[in-house]
Design a protein around this motif. Structure first.
Motif, PDB file in Angstrom:
ATOM      1  N   PRO A 207       0.724  -1.318   0.053  1.00 12.02           N
ATOM      2  CA  PRO A 207       0.161  -0.105  -0.022  1.00 12.02           C
ATOM      3  C   PRO A 207       0.761   1.340   0.053  1.00 12.02           C
ATOM      4  O   PRO A 207       0.238   2.324  -0.282  1.00 12.02           O
ATOM      5  CB  PRO A 207      -0.979  -0.123   1.284  1.00 12.02           C
ATOM      6  N   ASN A 208       2.056   1.139   0.414  1.00 13.68           N
ATOM      7  CA  ASN A 208       2.786   2.469   0.477  1.00 13.68           C
ATOM      8  C   ASN A 208       3.845   2.793  -0.914  1.00 13.68           C
ATOM      9  O   ASN A 208       4.200   3.865  -0.750  1.00 13.68           O
ATOM     10  CB  ASN A 208       3.735   2.355   1.466  1.00 13.68           C
ATOM     11  N   GLY A 209       3.751   1.587  -1.563  1.00 17.22           N
ATOM     12  CA  GLY A 209       4.640   2.119  -2.803  1.00 17.22           C
ATOM     13  C   GLY A 209       4.486   0.841  -4.041  1.00 17.22           C
ATOM     14  O   GLY A 209       4.400  -0.367  -3.490  1.00 17.22           O
ATOM     15  N   LEU A 210       4.808   1.386  -5.161  1.00 19.07           N
ATOM     16  CA  LEU A 210       5.067   0.286  -6.376  1.00 19.07           C
ATOM     17  C   LEU A 210       6.272   0.326  -6.735  1.00 19.07           C
ATOM     18  O   LEU A 210       6.960   1.633  -6.955  1.00 19.07           O
ATOM     19  CB  LEU A 210       4.017   0.882  -7.446  1.00 19.07           C
ATOM     20  N   TYR A 211       7.206  -0.676  -6.900  1.00 21.65           N
ATOM     21  CA  TYR A 211       8.415  -0.605  -7.305  1.00 21.65           C
ATOM     22  C   TYR A 211       8.803  -1.483  -8.414  1.00 21.65           C
ATOM     23  O   TYR A 211       8.122  -2.440  -8.764  1.00 21.65           O
ATOM     24  CB  TYR A 211       9.170  -1.175  -5.944  1.00 21.65           C
TER      25      TYR A 211
ATOM     26  N   ASP B  51      14.525  -1.024 -17.737  1.00 22.40           N
ATOM     27  CA  ASP B  51      15.419  -1.580 -18.718  1.00 22.40           C
ATOM     28  C   ASP B  51      16.890  -1.320 -18.609  1.00 22.40           C
ATOM     29  O   ASP B  51      17.972  -1.730 -18.960  1.00 22.40           O
ATOM     30  CB  ASP B  51      15.088  -1.646 -20.154  1.00 22.40           C
ATOM     31  N   GLU B  52      17.111   0.060 -17.976  1.00 22.70           N
ATOM     32  CA  GLU B  52      18.320   0.720 -18.083  1.00 22.70           C
ATOM     33  C   GLU B  52      18.943   0.333 -16.682  1.00 22.70           C
ATOM     34  O   GLU B  52      20.166   0.780 -16.520  1.00 22.70           O
ATOM     35  CB  GLU B  52      17.983   2.142 -18.125  1.00 22.70           C
ATOM     36  N   GLY B  53      18.154  -0.046 -15.695  1.00 22.88           N
ATOM     37  CA  GLY B  53      18.828  -0.345 -14.569  1.00 22.88           C
ATOM     38  C   GLY B  53      18.365   0.416 -13.424  1.00 22.88           C
ATOM     39  O   GLY B  53      19.022   0.369 -12.230  1.00 22.88           O
ATOM     40  N   ASP B  54      17.540   1.411 -13.731  1.00 17.41           N
ATOM     41  CA  ASP B  54      17.275   2.394 -12.458  1.00 17.41           C
ATOM     42  C   ASP B  54      15.970   1.503 -11.730  1.00 17.41           C
ATOM     43  O   ASP B  54      15.156   0.806 -12.334  1.00 17.41           O
ATOM     44  CB  ASP B  54      16.698   3.604 -13.123  1.00 17.41           C
ATOM     45  N   LEU B  55      16.115   1.933 -10.463  1.00 18.11           N
ATOM     46  CA  LEU B  55      15.069   1.262  -9.683  1.00 18.11           C
ATOM     47  C   LEU B  55      13.991   2.584  -9.154  1.00 18.11           C
ATOM     48  O   LEU B  55      14.421   3.729  -9.040  1.00 18.11           O
ATOM     49  CB  LEU B  55      15.476   0.874  -8.074  1.00 18.11           C
ATOM     50  N   TRP B  56      12.770   2.297  -9.236  1.00 18.26           N
ATOM     51  CA  TRP B  56      11.718   3.487  -9.060  1.00 18.26           C
ATOM     52  C   TRP B  56      10.597   3.237  -7.931  1.00 18.26           C
ATOM     53  O   TRP B  56      10.249   2.012  -7.801  1.00 18.26           O
ATOM     54  CB  TRP B  56      10.976   3.818 -10.479  1.00 18.26           C
ATOM     55  N   LYS B  57      10.348   4.046  -7.259  1.00 12.16           N
ATOM     56  CA  LYS B  57       9.112   3.832  -6.519  1.00 12.16           C
ATOM     57  C   LYS B  57       8.052   4.763  -7.025  1.00 12.16           C
ATOM     58  O   LYS B  57       8.336   5.998  -7.151  1.00 12.16           O
ATOM     59  CB  LYS B  57       9.590   4.386  -4.878  1.00 12.16           C
ATOM     60  N   LEU B  58       6.707   4.302  -7.095  1.00  7.86           N
ATOM     61  CA  LEU B  58       5.968   4.910  -7.578  1.00  7.86           C
ATOM     62  C   LEU B  58       4.743   5.085  -6.754  1.00  7.86           C
ATOM     63  O   LEU B  58       4.620   4.032  -5.697  1.00  7.86           O
ATOM     64  CB  LEU B  58       5.402   4.410  -8.937  1.00  7.86           C
ATOM     65  N   ASP B  59       3.825   5.942  -6.710  1.00  8.64           N
ATOM     66  CA  ASP B  59       2.695   6.147  -5.961  1.00  8.64           C
ATOM     67  C   ASP B  59       1.651   4.870  -6.410  1.00  8.64           C
ATOM     68  O   ASP B  59       1.162   5.097  -7.696  1.00  8.64           O
ATOM     69  CB  ASP B  59       1.939   7.300  -5.958  1.00  8.64           C
ATOM     70  N   PRO B  60       1.367   3.903  -5.861  1.00  4.17           N
ATOM     71  CA  PRO B  60       0.382   2.743  -6.243  1.00  4.17           C
ATOM     72  C   PRO B  60      -1.072   3.222  -6.600  1.00  4.17           C
ATOM     73  O   PRO B  60      -1.881   2.851  -7.500  1.00  4.17           O
ATOM     74  CB  PRO B  60       0.350   1.751  -5.300  1.00  4.17           C
TER      75      PRO B  60
ATOM     76  N   LEU C  89       7.931   8.593  -6.958  1.00  2.00           N
ATOM     77  CA  LEU C  89       8.255   9.081  -5.346  1.00  2.00           C
ATOM     78  C   LEU C  89       9.798   9.140  -5.257  1.00  2.00           C
ATOM     79  O   LEU C  89      10.239  10.151  -4.514  1.00  2.00           O
ATOM     80  CB  LEU C  89       7.550   8.423  -4.593  1.00  2.00           C
ATOM     81  N   TRP C  90      10.571   8.106  -5.860  1.00  2.00           N
ATOM     82  CA  TRP C  90      11.886   8.565  -5.717  1.00  2.00           C
ATOM     83  C   TRP C  90      12.474   7.521  -6.973  1.00  2.00           C
ATOM     84  O   TRP C  90      11.772   6.512  -7.447  1.00  2.00           O
ATOM     85  CB  TRP C  90      12.760   8.023  -4.543  1.00  2.00           C
ATOM     86  N   LYS C  91      13.475   7.850  -7.669  1.00  2.00           N
ATOM     87  CA  LYS C  91      14.258   7.168  -8.561  1.00  2.00           C
ATOM     88  C   LYS C  91      15.753   6.987  -8.043  1.00  2.00           C
ATOM     89  O   LYS C  91      16.425   7.778  -7.526  1.00  2.00           O
ATOM     90  CB  LYS C  91      14.611   7.834  -9.740  1.00  2.00           C
ATOM     91  N   MET C  92      16.370   5.553  -8.367  1.00  2.00           N
ATOM     92  CA  MET C  92      17.809   5.337  -7.807  1.00  2.00           C
ATOM     93  C   MET C  92      18.640   4.841  -8.888  1.00  2.00           C
ATOM     94  O   MET C  92      18.048   3.699  -9.647  1.00  2.00           O
ATOM     95  CB  MET C  92      17.879   4.146  -6.440  1.00  2.00           C
TER      96      MET C  92
ATOM     97  N   HIS D  40      21.172  -6.546  -2.997  1.00  2.45           N
ATOM     98  CA  HIS D  40      21.347  -5.145  -2.588  1.00  2.45           C
ATOM     99  C   HIS D  40      20.110  -5.196  -1.680  1.00  2.45           C
ATOM    100  O   HIS D  40      18.717  -5.412  -2.230  1.00  2.45           O
ATOM    101  CB  HIS D  40      21.284  -4.106  -3.604  1.00  2.45           C
ATOM    102  N   TRP D  41      20.184  -4.577  -0.437  1.00  3.61           N
ATOM    103  CA  TRP D  41      18.990  -4.161   0.402  1.00  3.61           C
ATOM    104  C   TRP D  41      18.724  -2.702   0.260  1.00  3.61           C
ATOM    105  O   TRP D  41      19.727  -2.073   0.569  1.00  3.61           O
ATOM    106  CB  TRP D  41      18.917  -4.627   1.828  1.00  3.61           C
ATOM    107  N   ILE D  42      17.644  -2.061   0.079  1.00  5.98           N
ATOM    108  CA  ILE D  42      17.548  -0.813  -0.469  1.00  5.98           C
ATOM    109  C   ILE D  42      16.450  -0.236   0.364  1.00  5.98           C
ATOM    110  O   ILE D  42      15.247  -0.953   0.537  1.00  5.98           O
ATOM    111  CB  ILE D  42      16.984  -0.618  -2.012  1.00  5.98           C
ATOM    112  N   ASN D  43      16.703   0.781   1.243  1.00  5.75           N
ATOM    113  CA  ASN D  43      15.499   1.379   2.195  1.00  5.75           C
ATOM    114  C   ASN D  43      14.128   1.964   1.088  1.00  5.75           C
ATOM    115  O   ASN D  43      14.479   2.681   0.470  1.00  5.75           O
ATOM    116  CB  ASN D  43      15.987   2.496   2.900  1.00  5.75           C
ATOM    117  N   THR D  44      13.033   1.445   1.526  1.00  4.47           N
ATOM    118  CA  THR D  44      12.085   1.861   0.679  1.00  4.47           C
ATOM    119  C   THR D  44      11.551   3.107   0.906  1.00  4.47           C
ATOM    120  O   THR D  44      10.876   3.871  -0.001  1.00  4.47           O
ATOM    121  CB  THR D  44      10.871   0.851   0.935  1.00  4.47           C
ATOM    122  N   GLY D  45      11.917   3.795   1.842  1.00  4.79           N
ATOM    123  CA  GLY D  45      11.605   5.069   2.257  1.00  4.79           C
ATOM    124  C   GLY D  45      12.376   6.384   1.586  1.00  4.79           C
ATOM    125  O   GLY D  45      11.780   7.217   1.158  1.00  4.79           O
TER     126      GLY D  45
END
Length: 386
Positions: free
Chosen positions: A286-290, A294-303, A309-312, A340-345
């Motif tokens: 409920p807090n995020g869509l991850y 294809d380029e290797g970026d990680l994204w958190k989106l509002d579900p 919400l952020w890009k890594m 890798h463990w990545i903080n969701t916040g």
């Protein structure tokens, strides 16, 4: 057009105006001119602990084959090459191991006391979960790429050629078949079909996600996640190959060269769609869509909306797997075998370990407070985090 790395082998149907050499040189450069991004140092805010590791003997020989571990009861089941095995998920002790004649290309999945696999020659295979004994084997004509869980006596097998089969879990009898027009060029692989209630949901190489009635295969709805653009076959690659995720009545799915979308499974309506390209897929709470692009970026989106919400970008060109939620962390593997463990916040690294040095192509599997990873060499590992 985004560059496709050599790890993404493809299925080709050669048209009269294109040669095999032209296509493969465009898609799979002979020399990697853009190496993986170097891993940066960070201050660990969590501690990942290895509980056990075991070499299963089930290494995945083909670069493009993605075989997932399956967890049921006290066992975790893996496969690769010609070997299928079961392991105690607490101790890592082997429970059984079985050799099959065919080369395994799909699975592992299960349900109703049965383990299901698919093979390169088109065989759908069922094994007894307790013993590994073969229960049945049927031919589906084309290479099997993915298998669903089983429910209410039905299991779904997805094959090359954009076909989906519903089979009896007890006998392997064909109950129904659905197919879509396969494009000229597609990524090698398929998303795992999801069984939700009395429906099965599948992604296709044509860029659509569709739901079918589980018992009869009747179509319930179909949604295009991407529409081919441009004039070349490369521009027309729109596969839905990655991990899909359900959350309540919502389904989240992503396509290559297309969109990520929030879909109402009951009606088949699209609540929102945003332009992200992913062949690995998504995870959500409920807090995020991850998702990993294809380029290797990680994204958190509002579900609720799909807004970022952020890009890594620290894993660019490292081919991260689909992310797996583990409490307040995402866990992803990469092509060099790091986890890798990545903080969701915050989207920042929290912990890192080296697992299978051959690399990872499938997402970690969470069971309770333990995450299990299955690498390309067949190394099966269990981790906890504090």
């Amino acid at each position: 057009m985004k560059r496709i790395t050599a790890a993404l082998l493809i299925t080709l149907s050669i048209s009269g105006c294109s040669t095999f050499e032209q296509m493969t040189s465009a898609i799979m450069p002979t020399k990697d001119t853009n190496p993986p991004k170097a891993l940066k140092e960070f201050k660990a805010t969590a501690s990942a602990r290895t509980l056990w590791q075991v070499s299963t003997g089930s290494g995945v020989g083909k670069e493009s084959v993605r075989i997932h571990p399956y967890i049921s009861g006290n066992g975790i089941f893996v496969a690769g090459g010609h070997s299928v095995s079961a392991w105690d998920k607490t101790s890592g002790k082997r429970l059984w191991q079985t050799t099959v004649d065919e080369e395994i290309t799909a699975g592992v999945n299960g349900g109703e006391g049965v383990i299901f696999l698919g093979a390169d020659n088109g065989s759908a295979i069922a094994l007894d979960q307790q013993t590994g004994k073969t229960l049945w084997k049927v031919g589906l004509g084309n290479e099997v790429l993915a298998v669903s869980t089983a429910q209410n006596g039905v299991v779904a097998f997805r094959t090359s050629g954009d076909a989906l089969y519903g089979l009896s879990t007890r006998t392997g009898e064909g109950l129904w078949r659905q197919a879509r027009q396969s494009p000229t060029l597609s990524l090698r692989g398929a998303s795992t079909p999801l069984v939700v209630g009395n429906a099965v949901i599948a992604g296709f190489d044509s860029g659509v996600v569709a739901a079918f009635e589980l018992q009869k295969g009747t179509e319930l709805w179909e949604i295009p996640l991407s529409v081919p653009r441009g004039s070349s076959d490369l521009d027309h690659m729109t596969d839905v190959d990655g991990k899909m995720k359900t959350l309540g009545e919502a389904l989240f799915a992503a396509s290559y060269n297309g969109q990520i979308a929030g879909i109402n499974m009951r009606t088949g309506g699209v609540a929102w769609a945003e332009p992200y390209s992913s062949y690995t897929g998504v995870d959500a709470d409920p807090n995020g869509l991850y998702t990993s692009s294809d380029e290797g970026d990680l994204w958190k989106l509002d579900p609720q909306t799909g807004h970022p919400l952020w890009k890594m970008d620290d894993l660019e060109r490292r081919q991260p797997t689909a992310p797996t939620l583990m409490g307040n962390y995402l866990v992803v593997g990469d092509k060099e075998g790091y986890l890798h463990w990545i903080n969701t916040g915050t989207g920042q690294f929290a912990a890192r370990v080296r697992g299978d040095s051959a690399g990872y192509t499938v997402a970690p599997e969470l069971d309770g407070s333990v995450v299990y990873t299955f690498g390309k060499s067949g190394l099966l590992s269990a981790f906890s985090v504090q």
